[in-house]
Motif scaffolding. Structure first.
Motif, mmCIF file in Angstrom:
data_model
loop_
_atom_site.group_PDB
_atom_site.id
_atom_site.type_symbol
_atom_site.label_atom_id
_atom_site.label_comp_id
_atom_site.label_asym_id
_atom_site.label_seq_id
_atom_site.Cartn_x
_atom_site.Cartn_y
_atom_site.Cartn_z
ATOM 1 N N LYS A 314 -42.531 18.128 -81.177
ATOM 2 C CA LYS A 314 -41.942 17.405 -82.306
ATOM 3 C C LYS A 314 -42.826 16.197 -82.586
ATOM 4 C CE LYS A 314 -37.085 18.737 -81.726
ATOM 5 N NZ LYS A 314 -35.690 18.244 -81.549
ATOM 6 N N PHE A 315 -43.173 16.005 -83.829
ATOM 7 C CA PHE A 315 -44.083 14.935 -84.216
ATOM 8 C C PHE A 315 -43.316 13.811 -84.902
ATOM 9 C CE2 PHE A 315 -46.503 18.725 -83.668
ATOM 10 C CZ PHE A 315 -47.732 18.303 -83.173
ATOM 11 N N ALA A 316 -43.820 12.596 -84.735
ATOM 12 C CA ALA A 316 -43.131 11.430 -85.296
ATOM 13 C C ALA A 316 -44.141 10.420 -85.821
ATOM 14 C CB ALA A 316 -42.251 10.789 -84.229
ATOM 15 N N GLN A 317 -43.702 9.711 -86.877
ATOM 16 C CA GLN A 317 -44.547 8.667 -87.455
ATOM 17 C C GLN A 317 -44.252 7.307 -86.822
ATOM 18 O OE1 GLN A 317 -44.589 8.584 -91.748
ATOM 19 N NE2 GLN A 317 -44.513 10.820 -91.913
ATOM 20 N N THR A 318 -43.015 7.138 -86.342
ATOM 21 C CA THR A 318 -42.618 5.849 -85.783
ATOM 22 C C THR A 318 -42.224 5.995 -84.319
ATOM 23 O OG1 THR A 318 -40.265 6.086 -86.321
ATOM 24 C CG2 THR A 318 -41.724 5.195 -88.048
ATOM 25 N N LEU A 319 -42.260 4.874 -83.615
ATOM 26 C CA LEU A 319 -41.892 4.865 -82.201
ATOM 27 C C LEU A 319 -40.409 5.190 -82.043
ATOM 28 C CD1 LEU A 319 -42.674 4.380 -79.282
ATOM 29 C CD2 LEU A 319 -42.233 1.937 -79.630
ATOM 30 N N ARG A 320 -39.589 4.746 -82.965
ATOM 31 C CA ARG A 320 -38.145 5.026 -82.885
ATOM 32 C C ARG A 320 -37.890 6.533 -82.941
ATOM 33 N NH1 ARG A 320 -33.958 1.899 -86.733
ATOM 34 N NH2 ARG A 320 -34.612 0.242 -85.290
ATOM 35 N N GLN A 321 -38.542 7.200 -83.879
ATOM 36 C CA GLN A 321 -38.394 8.657 -83.981
ATOM 37 C C GLN A 321 -38.887 9.333 -82.692
ATOM 38 O OE1 GLN A 321 -40.823 9.337 -87.457
ATOM 39 N NE2 GLN A 321 -39.055 9.379 -88.848
ATOM 40 N N HIS A 322 -39.995 8.855 -82.208
ATOM 41 C CA HIS A 322 -40.575 9.444 -80.997
ATOM 42 C C HIS A 322 -39.653 9.262 -79.797
ATOM 43 C CE1 HIS A 322 -43.411 10.611 -77.904
ATOM 44 N NE2 HIS A 322 -43.283 9.421 -77.329
ATOM 45 N N ASN A 323 -39.075 8.077 -79.632
ATOM 46 C CA ASN A 323 -38.187 7.818 -78.493
ATOM 47 C C ASN A 323 -36.973 8.746 -78.524
ATOM 48 O OD1 ASN A 323 -39.811 5.847 -77.417
ATOM 49 N ND2 ASN A 323 -38.749 4.148 -78.433
ATOM 50 N N ARG A 324 -36.485 9.027 -79.717
ATOM 51 C CA ARG A 324 -35.360 9.941 -79.839
ATOM 52 C C ARG A 324 -35.762 11.347 -79.405
ATOM 53 N NH1 ARG A 324 -33.974 8.607 -84.573
ATOM 54 N NH2 ARG A 324 -35.083 10.210 -85.768
ATOM 55 N N ASN A 325 -36.933 11.784 -79.831
ATOM 56 C CA ASN A 325 -37.429 13.105 -79.434
ATOM 57 C C ASN A 325 -37.673 13.170 -77.924
ATOM 58 O OD1 ASN A 325 -37.436 13.884 -82.129
ATOM 59 N ND2 ASN A 325 -39.604 13.371 -82.427
ATOM 60 N N ALA A 326 -38.231 12.075 -77.387
ATOM 61 C CA ALA A 326 -38.526 12.033 -75.959
ATOM 62 C C ALA A 326 -37.241 12.062 -75.133
ATOM 63 C CB ALA A 326 -39.328 10.787 -75.629
ATOM 64 N N TYR A 327 -36.221 11.379 -75.611
ATOM 65 C CA TYR A 327 -34.939 11.360 -74.890
ATOM 66 C C TYR A 327 -34.358 12.772 -74.800
ATOM 67 C CZ TYR A 327 -30.004 10.608 -73.945
ATOM 68 O OH TYR A 327 -28.731 10.673 -73.411
ATOM 69 N N GLU A 328 -34.429 13.499 -75.904
ATOM 70 C CA GLU A 328 -33.914 14.872 -75.908
ATOM 71 C C GLU A 328 -34.670 15.745 -74.917
ATOM 72 O OE1 GLU A 328 -34.216 16.284 -79.875
ATOM 73 O OE2 GLU A 328 -32.654 14.949 -80.676
#
Length: 340
Positions: A314-328
């Motif tokens: 899953k790719f993300a432009q922002t750190l917030r989006q990335h942290n959500r993906n990483a948590y999952e």
């Protein structure tokens, strides 16, 4: 006259019998099934004939033909002895030295030592001699490599060569393939990315380790190149695994990078060191190198393994989006009890 005719008949029959006998020795079938026959550089004629004994129907016939044809100097190599070959054909091909080429292949080698071992399984030379040639200091210095980057010039193609090829000849063959890959067009692409050829391959090795899903590689390459342009550390987990293995041993199995691992003191710690590591962390395949030279243009700066579609990200432009993906993904790892 009658006695003379009888004597002549007996003589002719004897000659005919001898002729038939020698014909059978020379031309009777010796090879039941096609097989590869190897002659080592150290083999004597006695050793060659001894090895033939295991695949020929009547080794005495072969020995007779070898003697008649004065075959007493073995020529090393790999020879394909086809089904139905007779003693005459066997000795002819071995005496001529017309060996059959082999296809040398390799990919996904993590270290130059691994590659040497892989090559030694396919040619006559042993892994020590091959490794010594691949990492020859004079050769490396001449072509701007070092021990760590020696893997870079070993392109994972299929190489046609003879089984008894020397380590230096094989090394030169690999290097020529490397030069053919780096044509003017690819050199220009690397320059446009402001990367050296070694840096391209080093980055490609990270892309290769990050994803085996080839349609995603150009996007992953784009993420890393975006981070490099912004001066953001690559933060690539495969480089941490490489650094850990450098410290703990190459055979250590690491399935998960822990937070404490990110503190490791290593030039390959891309969480602490900016830019591309000093060398590749493995042998990238051609697709991964091409992905770096032809990256997808986008605005992603992060990606994380997907728990929904394993093998993808899953790719993300922002750190917030990335942290959500990483948590999952981390929650999925916990459910699978993958702790290390």
């Amino acid at each position: 006259m009658k006695k003379i005719h009888i004597a002549l008949s007996i003589f002719c029959l004897a000659i005919l019998g001898i002729a038939i006998h020698f014909y059978q020795i020379i031309y009777s079938t010796q090879i039941g099934n096609s097989t590869s026959f190897y002659i080592k550089s150290t083999d004597s004629i006695a050793q060659v004939l001894s090895n033939l004994d295991a695949i020929c129907k009547d080794i005495n016939n072969v020995k007779t033909v070898a003697s008649l044809k004065k075959y007493n100097t073995p020529k090393p190599g790999r020879y394909v002895l086809a089904k139905g070959m007779n003693a005459n054909q066997i000795i002819n091909i071995l005496r001529s030295g017309k060996q059959t080429p082999i296809k040398v292949t390799f990919n996904n080698q993590n270290y130059i030592e691994d590659l040497a071992g892989r090559l030694a399984m396919q040619i006559e030379a042993d892994s020590v001699a091959i490794l010594r040639s691949l990492t020859n200091p004079d050769f490396l210095d001449k072509h701007n490599f070092n021990y760590k980057t020696a893997l870079n010039y070993c392109m994972p193609y299929t190489y046609n060569c003879y089984w008894n090829i020397s380590p230096d000849q094989l090394r030169n063959k690999l290097y020529q393939a490397y030069l053919r890959y780096w044509n003017k067009e690819r050199q220009q692409k690397a320059q446009q990315l402001n990367l050296t050829q070694n840096e391209v391959i080093a980055l490609a090795s990270i892309v290769h380790k990050e994803t085996q899903y080839k349609p995603e590689r150009k996007r992953v390459a784009g993420v890393y190149l975006n981070r490099i342009r912004k001066g953001i550390p690559l933060q690539a987990d495969p480089t941490i695994i490489y650094a850990l293995k450098e410290k703990q041993g190459k055979k250590v199995i690491i399935k998960r990078v822990l937070t404490k691992d990110l503190e490791i003191d290593s030039p390959y710690n891309t969480y602490k060191k900016r830019g591309i590591p000093p060398s590749a962390i493995a042998m990238p395949d051609i697709d991964a190198i091409d992905a770096v030279l032809n990256p997808e243009r986008h605005h992603y700066y992060y990606f994380c393994a997907s728990a929904d579609h394993l093998g993808t990200h899953k790719f993300a432009q922002t750190l917030r989006q990335h942290n959500r993906n990483a948590y999952e993904y981390h929650r999925w790892l916990q459910k699978q009890r993958i702790h290390r």
